[in-house]
Design an enzyme around this catalytic site. Structure first.
Site, mmCIF file in Angstrom:
data_model
loop_
_atom_site.group_PDB
_atom_site.id
_atom_site.type_symbol
_atom_site.label_atom_id
_atom_site.label_comp_id
_atom_site.label_asym_id
_atom_site.label_seq_id
_atom_site.Cartn_x
_atom_site.Cartn_y
_atom_site.Cartn_z
ATOM 1 N N LYS A 137 -5.095 -10.331 -6.468
ATOM 2 C CA LYS A 137 -6.232 -10.531 -5.563
ATOM 3 C C LYS A 137 -7.365 -9.578 -5.933
ATOM 4 O O LYS A 137 -7.113 -8.416 -6.231
ATOM 5 C CB LYS A 137 -5.733 -10.237 -4.139
ATOM 6 C CG LYS A 137 -6.730 -10.429 -3.051
ATOM 7 C CD LYS A 137 -6.198 -9.910 -1.725
ATOM 8 C CE LYS A 137 -6.210 -8.402 -1.666
ATOM 9 N NZ LYS A 137 -6.012 -7.834 -0.337
ATOM 10 N N LYS A 167 0.830 -1.208 0.000
ATOM 11 C CA LYS A 167 0.000 0.000 0.000
ATOM 12 C C LYS A 167 0.858 1.248 0.000
ATOM 13 O O LYS A 167 0.530 2.225 -0.670
ATOM 14 C CB LYS A 167 -0.932 0.018 1.224
ATOM 15 C CG LYS A 167 -2.118 -0.921 1.099
ATOM 16 C CD LYS A 167 -3.134 -0.655 2.189
ATOM 17 C CE LYS A 167 -4.243 -1.674 2.207
ATOM 18 N NZ LYS A 167 -5.117 -1.552 3.371
ATOM 19 N N LYS A 222 -11.125 -4.234 -3.338
ATOM 20 C CA LYS A 222 -12.125 -3.165 -3.484
ATOM 21 C C LYS A 222 -11.469 -1.834 -3.760
ATOM 22 O O LYS A 222 -12.130 -0.889 -4.156
ATOM 23 C CB LYS A 222 -13.044 -3.109 -2.254
ATOM 24 C CG LYS A 222 -12.345 -3.067 -0.937
ATOM 25 C CD LYS A 222 -13.305 -3.394 0.206
ATOM 26 C CE LYS A 222 -12.487 -3.590 1.468
ATOM 27 N NZ LYS A 222 -13.168 -4.184 2.556
HETATM 28 P P1 TYM Z 1 -10.786 -6.079 4.462
HETATM 29 O O1 TYM Z 1 -11.848 -5.085 4.795
HETATM 30 O O2 TYM Z 1 -9.797 -5.717 3.412
HETATM 31 O O3 TYM Z 1 -11.429 -7.437 4.010
HETATM 32 C C1 TYM Z 1 -12.413 -8.102 4.787
HETATM 33 C C2 TYM Z 1 -12.233 -9.604 4.693
HETATM 34 O O4 TYM Z 1 -12.291 -10.025 3.323
HETATM 35 C C3 TYM Z 1 -11.167 -10.850 3.032
HETATM 36 N N1 TYM Z 1 -10.806 -10.663 1.608
HETATM 37 C C4 TYM Z 1 -10.723 -11.653 0.714
HETATM 38 N N2 TYM Z 1 -10.917 -12.990 0.811
HETATM 39 C C5 TYM Z 1 -10.752 -13.730 -0.308
HETATM 40 N N3 TYM Z 1 -10.414 -13.198 -1.519
HETATM 41 C C6 TYM Z 1 -10.216 -11.881 -1.674
HETATM 42 N N4 TYM Z 1 -9.905 -11.375 -2.862
HETATM 43 C C7 TYM Z 1 -10.361 -11.037 -0.515
HETATM 44 N N5 TYM Z 1 -10.231 -9.700 -0.305
HETATM 45 C C8 TYM Z 1 -10.505 -9.498 1.003
HETATM 46 C C9 TYM Z 1 -10.072 -10.348 3.962
HETATM 47 O O5 TYM Z 1 -9.067 -11.315 4.156
HETATM 48 C C10 TYM Z 1 -10.858 -10.051 5.211
HETATM 49 O O6 TYM Z 1 -11.019 -11.225 5.992
HETATM 50 N N6 TYM Z 1 -7.454 -5.688 8.132
HETATM 51 C C11 TYM Z 1 -8.746 -6.224 7.790
HETATM 52 C C12 TYM Z 1 -9.851 -5.775 8.701
HETATM 53 C C13 TYM Z 1 -9.624 -5.994 10.158
HETATM 54 C C14 TYM Z 1 -9.662 -7.257 10.833
HETATM 55 C C15 TYM Z 1 -9.467 -6.951 12.229
HETATM 56 C C16 TYM Z 1 -9.828 -8.576 10.412
HETATM 57 C C17 TYM Z 1 -9.421 -5.038 11.101
HETATM 58 N N7 TYM Z 1 -9.354 -5.604 12.342
HETATM 59 C C18 TYM Z 1 -9.448 -7.961 13.182
HETATM 60 C C19 TYM Z 1 -9.784 -9.580 11.388
HETATM 61 C C20 TYM Z 1 -9.604 -9.279 12.751
HETATM 62 C C21 TYM Z 1 -9.107 -5.774 6.386
HETATM 63 O O7 TYM Z 1 -8.694 -4.738 5.909
HETATM 64 O O8 TYM Z 1 -10.022 -6.527 5.792
#
Ligand code: TYM
Length: 337
Positions: free
Chosen positions: A197, A115, A200
């Site tokens: 990947k 990022k 969004k």
């Molecule tokens: P975020 O908001 O980017 O994504 C949310 C969840 O979606 C999963 N994900 C995917 N899974 C499969 N294929 C993909 N292409 C894909 N893109 C996203 C992510 O792995 C995630 O599970 N840092 C985290 C948010 C967070 C969090 C936490 C997660 C903050 N605190 C505590 C777990 C525990 C994030 O940005 O997810």
């Protein structure tokens, strides 16, 4: 009586364009496990601020995310769904954990490296992102963290930080969380570039991701344009050249819950990749149309959404606040009685 059910925490950023990767990699698994576990699901608005956001849009997207999670099947009777900034302990204890976090550990995180490489000026919040995520998890003594493959490194860092804190302060204060990553759809790839990947934040959402709130015609169009290869063989494969077809089959497999053999049998009579794309698109549309409809309905009653979020915040704070107080005490702060 002590409750021995596993404790689950996961989070999602309230950005727009929530897509089938988020759904298949994470949200769907939260819903599937909720009846037998103690569940905390957090809309991480403080994490969203680690890149510049439009304030009005962020507010709107936070409510929309809550509606979407309920629409996907999160049940407020079984799970505690809340907005991160509503529970003060998250930001407060992140500072505390920062004081035991070596800078090098954060600089090594691949998401930070990716990022920050894309930005001219990198914010401190972006570097500190995984410490806030670690506190999201540790405040609730979570045993399990259901996430997609891309978050595995952050959960591993959480374990390292928990261990370090426990060692420095000589007590088993933080529980060691385990990442729980699905066997299918742990990393859904972009339709336009199956080696990347699905994300969004991609500059070209159309044709790249399949947003859950996209209309059927647009989804069909995205699948139609999906990148494939010239082998003309419908098969699962690790070959990067065949990643497009592999991704389409993986999406279909995750949605239908079928085995690889069953998936291949379904496509045995397919007339080429065009037919494959059409059928995968139809399966996705069937699965997400009811979600889109429920979301639209929930968005008509913002008062009810706010009421549910206030309830979630109160329930979450009941766990997080005492943990934060104990953390302060352990670290030598004078905690007002
Ligand atoms: P975020 O908001 O980017 O994504 C949310 C969840 O979606 C999963 N994900 C995917 N899974 C499969 N294929 C993909 N292409 C894909 N893109 C996203 C992510 O792995 C995630 O599970 N840092 C985290 C948010 C967070 C969090 C936490 C997660 C903050 N605190 C505590 C777990 C525990 C994030 O940005 O997810």
């Amino acid at each position: 009586m002590t409750d021995h059910r596993p404790r689950v925490l996961s989070g999602i950023q309230p950005t727009g364009n929530i897509h089938i990767g988020n759904y298949l990699g994470a949200i769907r698994n939260w819903v599937a496990g909720q009846a037998t576990k103690i569940n905390f699901f957090c809309i991480v608005d403080l994490h969203a601020l680690t890149v510049p956001r439009d304030p009005a849009l962020l507010r709107q997207q936070t409510r929309s995310m809550a509606a979407l999670l309920f629409a996907c099947g999160i049940d407020p009777a079984q799970s505690i769904l809340f907005v991160q900034s509503h529970v003060r302990a998250h930001a407060e204890t992140t500072w505390l954990l920062n004081t035991v976090t070596p800078l090098g550990w954060l600089q090594r995180m691949t998401q930070f490296k990716d990022k920050s490489a894309k930005q001219e000026s990198v914010l401190t919040g972006l570097l500190d992102y995984p410490v806030l995520m670690a506190m999201d998890i540790l405040l609730y003594d979570a045993d399990e963290v259901p996430v997609g493959d891309d978050q595995k490194q952050h959960v591993e860092l959480t374990r390292d930080l928990a261990q370090r804190f426990n060692t420095i302060y000589e007590q088993e204060f933080f529980v060691m969380p385990e990442p729980v990553i699905p066997t299918v759809a742990a990393r859904v790839m972009g339709l336009d570039d199956p080696l990347k990947k699905m994300s969004k934040s991609s500059d070209h959402i159309r044709g790249h991701a399949v947003p859950l709130l996209e209309d059927a015609k647009e989804i069909e169009r995205s699948f139609k344009r999906a990148v494939t290869d010239s082998y003309n063989e419908i098969a699962f494969s690790d070959d990067p050249e065949r990643a497009g077809v592999n991704n389409l089959l993986g999406i279909y497999q995750a949605i239908t819950g079928k085995s690889q053999a069953e998936v291949l049998a379904d496509f045995a009579n397919a007339r080429g990749y065009g037919d494959l794309k059409k059928r995968v698109a139809a399966t996705v549309i069937d699965a997400i149309t009811p979600i889109r409809e429920r979301h639209a309905k929930l968005m008509t009653d913002p008062g009810e959404l706010d009421r549910l979020l206030a309830m979630g915040a109160e329930q979450a704070a009941a766990y997080a606040e005492p943990k934060a107080q104990q953390m302060k005490e352990i670290m030598g702060l004078v905690v007002p009685s």
